[in-house]
Write a protein that holds these residues in place. Structure first.
Motif, PDB file in Angstrom:
ATOM      1  N   LYS A  57       0.892  -1.213   0.075  1.00 47.55           N
ATOM      2  CA  LYS A  57       0.061   0.043   0.041  1.00 47.55           C
ATOM      3  C   LYS A  57       0.817   1.305  -0.142  1.00 47.55           C
ATOM      4  CE  LYS A  57      -3.279  -2.231   2.704  1.00 47.55           C
ATOM      5  NZ  LYS A  57      -4.100  -2.572   4.043  1.00 47.55           N
ATOM      6  N   THR A  58       0.585   2.236  -0.656  1.00 45.68           N
ATOM      7  CA  THR A  58       1.192   3.446  -0.774  1.00 45.68           C
ATOM      8  C   THR A  58       0.303   4.648  -1.111  1.00 45.68           C
ATOM      9  OG1 THR A  58       3.258   4.624  -1.864  1.00 45.68           O
ATOM     10  CG2 THR A  58       1.677   3.513  -3.250  1.00 45.68           C
ATOM     11  N   TRP A  59       0.685   5.655  -0.293  1.00 46.37           N
ATOM     12  CA  TRP A  59      -0.386   7.136  -0.388  1.00 46.37           C
ATOM     13  C   TRP A  59       0.721   8.275  -0.254  1.00 46.37           C
ATOM     14  CZ3 TRP A  59       0.281   3.422   3.527  1.00 46.37           C
ATOM     15  CH2 TRP A  59       0.594   3.962   4.744  1.00 46.37           C
ATOM     16  N   ILE A  60       0.264   9.280  -0.581  1.00 47.57           N
ATOM     17  CA  ILE A  60       0.745  10.760  -0.499  1.00 47.57           C
ATOM     18  C   ILE A  60       0.418  10.842   0.918  1.00 47.57           C
ATOM     19  CG2 ILE A  60       1.260  12.835  -1.286  1.00 47.57           C
ATOM     20  CD1 ILE A  60       2.425  10.856  -3.275  1.00 47.57           C
ATOM     21  N   GLU A  61       1.436  11.372   1.890  1.00 49.34           N
ATOM     22  CA  GLU A  61       1.101  11.851   3.060  1.00 49.34           C
ATOM     23  C   GLU A  61       1.174  13.354   3.069  1.00 49.34           C
ATOM     24  OE1 GLU A  61       2.724  10.529   7.328  1.00 49.34           O
ATOM     25  OE2 GLU A  61       4.140  11.972   6.112  1.00 49.34           O
ATOM     26  N   GLU A  62       1.993  14.145   2.261  1.00 49.71           N
ATOM     27  CA  GLU A  62       2.087  15.245   2.069  1.00 49.71           C
ATOM     28  C   GLU A  62       2.692  15.838   0.537  1.00 49.71           C
ATOM     29  OE1 GLU A  62       4.076  19.038   4.316  1.00 49.71           O
ATOM     30  OE2 GLU A  62       4.234  17.280   5.282  1.00 49.71           O
ATOM     31  N   ILE A  63       2.044  16.796   0.184  1.00 48.64           N
ATOM     32  CA  ILE A  63       2.614  17.420  -1.179  1.00 48.64           C
ATOM     33  C   ILE A  63       2.735  18.869  -0.960  1.00 48.64           C
ATOM     34  CG2 ILE A  63       0.311  17.369  -2.244  1.00 48.64           C
ATOM     35  CD1 ILE A  63       1.937  16.345  -4.774  1.00 48.64           C
ATOM     36  N   GLY A  64       3.884  19.345  -1.269  1.00 45.86           N
ATOM     37  CA  GLY A  64       4.288  20.667  -1.142  1.00 45.86           C
ATOM     38  C   GLY A  64       4.389  21.255  -2.569  1.00 45.86           C
ATOM     39  N   LYS A  65       5.198  22.535  -2.523  1.00 44.83           N
ATOM     40  CA  LYS A  65       5.672  23.069  -3.777  1.00 44.83           C
ATOM     41  C   LYS A  65       6.650  22.304  -4.765  1.00 44.83           C
ATOM     42  CE  LYS A  65       4.950  27.654  -1.997  1.00 44.83           C
ATOM     43  NZ  LYS A  65       5.368  29.112  -1.936  1.00 44.83           N
ATOM     44  N   ILE A  66       7.721  21.811  -4.093  1.00 42.78           N
ATOM     45  CA  ILE A  66       8.762  20.721  -4.951  1.00 42.78           C
ATOM     46  C   ILE A  66       8.868  19.480  -4.136  1.00 42.78           C
ATOM     47  CG2 ILE A  66       9.836  22.872  -5.630  1.00 42.78           C
ATOM     48  CD1 ILE A  66      12.030  22.118  -3.660  1.00 42.78           C
ATOM     49  N   LEU A  67       8.455  19.165  -2.920  1.00 39.51           N
ATOM     50  CA  LEU A  67       8.586  17.846  -2.413  1.00 39.51           C
ATOM     51  C   LEU A  67       7.321  17.281  -1.841  1.00 39.51           C
ATOM     52  CD1 LEU A  67      11.179  17.070   0.045  1.00 39.51           C
ATOM     53  CD2 LEU A  67       9.146  17.017   0.954  1.00 39.51           C
ATOM     54  N   SER A  68       7.158  15.858  -2.351  1.00 41.59           N
ATOM     55  CA  SER A  68       6.277  15.060  -1.926  1.00 41.59           C
ATOM     56  C   SER A  68       6.590  13.973  -0.805  1.00 41.59           C
ATOM     57  CB  SER A  68       5.558  14.206  -3.011  1.00 41.59           C
ATOM     58  OG  SER A  68       4.668  13.566  -2.657  1.00 41.59           O
ATOM     59  N   THR A  69       5.894  13.738   0.303  1.00 37.56           N
ATOM     60  CA  THR A  69       6.289  12.730   1.181  1.00 37.56           C
ATOM     61  C   THR A  69       5.267  11.408   0.896  1.00 37.56           C
ATOM     62  OG1 THR A  69       7.095  14.307   2.828  1.00 37.56           O
ATOM     63  CG2 THR A  69       6.559  12.114   3.548  1.00 37.56           C
ATOM     64  N   ARG A  70       5.993  10.441   0.655  1.00 36.62           N
ATOM     65  CA  ARG A  70       5.033   9.180   0.373  1.00 36.62           C
ATOM     66  C   ARG A  70       5.243   8.110   1.244  1.00 36.62           C
ATOM     67  NH1 ARG A  70       2.581   6.593  -3.881  1.00 36.62           N
ATOM     68  NH2 ARG A  70       2.868   8.172  -5.368  1.00 36.62           N
ATOM     69  N   ARG A  71       4.209   7.390   1.785  1.00 36.53           N
ATOM     70  CA  ARG A  71       4.345   6.360   2.714  1.00 36.53           C
ATOM     71  C   ARG A  71       4.229   5.029   2.158  1.00 36.53           C
ATOM     72  NH1 ARG A  71       6.218   7.482   7.920  1.00 36.53           N
ATOM     73  NH2 ARG A  71       5.605   9.317   8.317  1.00 36.53           N
ATOM     74  N   TYR A  72       4.620   4.087   2.722  1.00 31.25           N
ATOM     75  CA  TYR A  72       4.362   2.760   2.313  1.00 31.25           C
ATOM     76  C   TYR A  72       4.090   1.883   3.436  1.00 31.25           C
ATOM     77  CZ  TYR A  72       7.500   4.823  -1.415  1.00 31.25           C
ATOM     78  OH  TYR A  72       7.945   5.725  -2.220  1.00 31.25           O
ATOM     79  N   GLU A  73       3.457   0.772   3.080  1.00 36.28           N
ATOM     80  CA  GLU A  73       3.068  -0.396   4.234  1.00 36.28           C
ATOM     81  C   GLU A  73       2.836  -1.674   3.401  1.00 36.28           C
ATOM     82  OE1 GLU A  73      -0.091   0.249   7.551  1.00 36.28           O
ATOM     83  OE2 GLU A  73      -1.128  -1.025   5.910  1.00 36.28           O
ATOM     84  N   LEU A  74       3.737  -2.636   3.661  1.00 41.46           N
ATOM     85  CA  LEU A  74       3.830  -3.843   3.156  1.00 41.46           C
ATOM     86  C   LEU A  74       3.291  -4.908   4.106  1.00 41.46           C
ATOM     87  CD1 LEU A  74       4.655  -5.500   0.597  1.00 41.46           C
ATOM     88  CD2 LEU A  74       7.119  -5.963   1.582  1.00 41.46           C
ATOM     89  N   THR A  75       2.465  -5.691   3.536  1.00 40.39           N
ATOM     90  CA  THR A  75       1.825  -6.722   4.513  1.00 40.39           C
ATOM     91  C   THR A  75       1.685  -8.012   3.948  1.00 40.39           C
ATOM     92  OG1 THR A  75      -0.358  -6.168   4.076  1.00 40.39           O
ATOM     93  CG2 THR A  75       0.411  -4.866   5.883  1.00 40.39           C
ATOM     94  N   ARG A  76       1.405  -9.259   4.702  1.00 43.04           N
ATOM     95  CA  ARG A  76       1.183 -10.383   4.128  1.00 43.04           C
ATOM     96  C   ARG A  76      -0.305 -10.729   4.555  1.00 43.04           C
ATOM     97  NH1 ARG A  76       5.526 -13.277   6.091  1.00 43.04           N
ATOM     98  NH2 ARG A  76       4.533 -13.124   8.253  1.00 43.04           N
ATOM     99  N   PRO A  77      -1.037 -10.661   3.436  1.00 42.16           N
ATOM    100  CA  PRO A  77      -2.624 -10.839   3.471  1.00 42.16           C
ATOM    101  C   PRO A  77      -2.927 -12.297   4.070  1.00 42.16           C
ATOM    102  CG  PRO A  77      -1.996 -10.006   1.559  1.00 42.16           C
ATOM    103  CD  PRO A  77      -0.938 -10.338   2.008  1.00 42.16           C
ATOM    104  N   SER A  78      -2.039 -13.314   4.175  1.00 44.48           N
ATOM    105  CA  SER A  78      -2.257 -14.682   4.466  1.00 44.48           C
ATOM    106  C   SER A  78      -2.423 -14.610   6.403  1.00 44.48           C
ATOM    107  CB  SER A  78      -1.515 -15.677   4.121  1.00 44.48           C
ATOM    108  OG  SER A  78      -0.064 -15.381   4.712  1.00 44.48           O
ATOM    109  N   ASP A  79      -1.912 -13.756   6.827  1.00 45.52           N
ATOM    110  CA  ASP A  79      -1.841 -13.520   8.343  1.00 45.52           C
ATOM    111  C   ASP A  79      -1.729 -12.193   8.731  1.00 45.52           C
ATOM    112  OD1 ASP A  79       0.569 -12.878   8.010  1.00 45.52           O
ATOM    113  OD2 ASP A  79       1.752 -14.341   9.217  1.00 45.52           O
TER     114      ASP A  79
END
Length: 134
Positions: A77-99
């Motif tokens: 999963k990824t999403w934009i946490e913050e987007i400014g004039k020249i910089l964007s902060t992106r977050r990531y979350e990796l999971t194992r759906p089986s558990d």
């Protein structure tokens, strides 16, 4: 902003000498997620070039929680946490759906730069609006 999600299976090339996913592979998956997300909102590499710019990484942070192994199905999963004039902060979350295990979390600071001069430039409003619409 809305999360982008994709699911994939860990291949043999991702495995290190310890028998689990190699540390640098996680970074590769984060970049893949960012690329897919950008393309899904209409602002992939080619479109950014049309607007005169491209994204370059300023910093990456990864916090490993649990190991992952060959043939496991994972969900990024990824999403934009913050987007400014020249910089964007992106977050990531990796999971194992089986558990439901959280494999890792990450963050990247991306800078939008002029594709010819490779100098920071203002993020075009079309890009900001594209991410805000989803």
């Amino acid at each position: 902003m809305k999360k982008y999600v994709y699911t994939f299976t860990v291949n043999k090339d991702a495995i290190d000498f310890n028998g689990h996913v190699h540390n640098v592979t996680y970074l590769s998956w984060m970049i893949e997620a960012a690329t897919r997300h950008s393309a899904s909102v209409g602002f992939g590499y080619e479109k950014c070039l049309e607007l005169g710019g491209t994204w370059v990484a300023k910093s990456h942070t990864i916090e490993y929680k649990k190991p992952a192994f060959e043939n496991e199905v994972l969900q990024m999963k990824t999403w934009i946490e913050e987007i400014g004039k020249i910089l964007s902060t992106r977050r990531y979350e990796l999971t194992r759906p089986s558990d439901g295990a959280l494999i890792c979390e990450g963050k990247t600071e991306w800078v939008f730069v002029d594709s010819k001069k490779m100098r920071p430039m203002k993020i075009p409003s079309e890009i900001i609006e594209g991410f805000e619409k989803v």
